[in-house]
Design an enzyme around this catalytic site. Sequence first.
Site, PDB file in Angstrom:
ATOM      1  N   PRO A  10     -11.200  43.279  19.773  1.00 37.97           N
ATOM      2  CG  PRO A  10     -10.384  41.758  21.321  1.00 37.97           C
ATOM      3  CD  PRO A  10     -11.458  42.779  21.122  1.00 37.97           C
ATOM      4  CG  ASN A  11      -7.156  40.119  16.984  1.00 42.43           C
ATOM      5  OD1 ASN A  11      -6.061  40.643  16.822  1.00 42.43           O
ATOM      6  ND2 ASN A  11      -7.399  39.288  17.973  1.00 42.43           N
ATOM      7  NE  ARG A  18      -3.368  36.925   8.516  1.00 41.00           N
ATOM      8  CZ  ARG A  18      -3.000  36.337   9.655  1.00 41.00           C
ATOM      9  NH1 ARG A  18      -2.690  37.051  10.693  1.00 41.00           N
ATOM     10  NH2 ARG A  18      -2.928  35.029   9.738  1.00 41.00           N
ATOM     11  CE1 TYR A  23     -14.271  35.794  12.610  1.00 42.60           C
ATOM     12  CE2 TYR A  23     -11.961  35.506  12.054  1.00 42.60           C
ATOM     13  CZ  TYR A  23     -13.002  35.325  12.932  1.00 42.60           C
ATOM     14  OH  TYR A  23     -12.804  34.693  14.120  1.00 42.60           O
ATOM     15  CG  ASN A  75     -17.854  41.252  16.618  1.00 44.00           C
ATOM     16  OD1 ASN A  75     -17.472  40.506  17.527  1.00 44.00           O
ATOM     17  ND2 ASN A  75     -17.710  40.944  15.338  1.00 44.00           N
ATOM     18  CB  ALA A  78     -11.274  36.683  21.649  1.00 42.10           C
ATOM     19  CG  HIS A  81     -15.531  33.583  23.457  1.00 42.29           C
ATOM     20  ND1 HIS A  81     -16.787  33.309  22.949  1.00 42.29           N
ATOM     21  CD2 HIS A  81     -14.772  33.968  22.385  1.00 42.29           C
ATOM     22  CE1 HIS A  81     -16.769  33.492  21.630  1.00 42.29           C
ATOM     23  NE2 HIS A  81     -15.557  33.893  21.266  1.00 42.29           N
ATOM     24  CG  ASP A  88     -19.623  43.227  35.804  1.00 43.66           C
ATOM     25  OD1 ASP A  88     -20.566  42.424  35.647  1.00 43.66           O
ATOM     26  OD2 ASP A  88     -18.695  43.033  36.609  1.00 43.66           O
ATOM     27  CD  GLU A  99     -22.490  38.356  22.260  1.00 50.14           C
ATOM     28  OE1 GLU A  99     -22.611  38.592  23.478  1.00 50.14           O
ATOM     29  OE2 GLU A  99     -22.252  37.230  21.798  1.00 50.14           O
ATOM     30  CG  HIS A 101     -20.457  36.956  17.521  1.00 55.01           C
ATOM     31  ND1 HIS A 101     -19.278  37.381  18.072  1.00 55.01           N
ATOM     32  CD2 HIS A 101     -21.340  36.825  18.536  1.00 55.01           C
ATOM     33  CE1 HIS A 101     -19.437  37.501  19.379  1.00 55.01           C
ATOM     34  NE2 HIS A 101     -20.678  37.176  19.684  1.00 55.01           N
ATOM     35  CB  SER A 103     -17.749  33.392  12.440  1.00 53.83           C
ATOM     36  OG  SER A 103     -17.414  33.606  13.805  1.00 53.83           O
ATOM     37  NE  ARG A 108     -14.946  30.268  14.065  1.00 54.06           N
ATOM     38  CZ  ARG A 108     -14.225  31.377  14.200  1.00 54.06           C
ATOM     39  NH1 ARG A 108     -14.816  32.532  14.442  1.00 54.06           N
ATOM     40  NH2 ARG A 108     -12.905  31.331  14.078  1.00 54.06           N
ATOM     41  NE  ARG A 112     -13.283  30.765  17.503  1.00 59.48           N
ATOM     42  CZ  ARG A 112     -12.318  31.657  17.665  1.00 59.48           C
ATOM     43  NH1 ARG A 112     -12.573  32.829  18.188  1.00 59.48           N
ATOM     44  NH2 ARG A 112     -11.082  31.372  17.298  1.00 59.48           N
TER      45      ARG A 112
END
Length: 146
Positions: A10-11, A18, A23, A75, A78, A81, A88, A99, A101, A103, A108, A112
Amino acid sequence: MIRIIILNGPNLNLLGTREPGIYGNQTLQFIQKRLEEEAATYRIDLDFYQSNHEGKLIDKIHEAYKNGFNGIIINPGAFTHYSYAIRDAISATNIPTIEVHLSNIHAREEFRAKSVIAPVCIGQISGLGVDAYSAALFALHRRFQS
Ligand code: CA2
């Protein structure tokens, strides 16, 4: 041919538009292009997918399993977390997963720092910007190199 899928949660579709301080200013399309170029040099067949929806990411993981993909770079945004459902799915399919990321999630907010996904992954790369994806691709390339 080795087949790898890069999943973004997401995002991440907002990248480059932004919060460039956190990022970076590269768009997801730009990142995809760069990774496709790198994959070509490794002779890796690369798929790339972004969704804001947990279930769609899980469906993609299942699809990767059914279609015999060799590796996943994810990635989870959110979902990192708190998504036991994505955890699963990775665990059930048993596809080697890294995995990533953009950042450094350990530098942070406290929430996170915890990943519920990392324990079912072969590794986690965090805090190197787009290079996290490149490093993950390189690591999978090395893993499958005969
Ligand atoms: O650092 C990462 O890659 C994260 O997975 C990014 C997630 C965040 O929830 C994780 O804790 C760490 C958030 C992605 C949000 O992406 C944006 C991109 C541009 C503008 C706003 C948000």
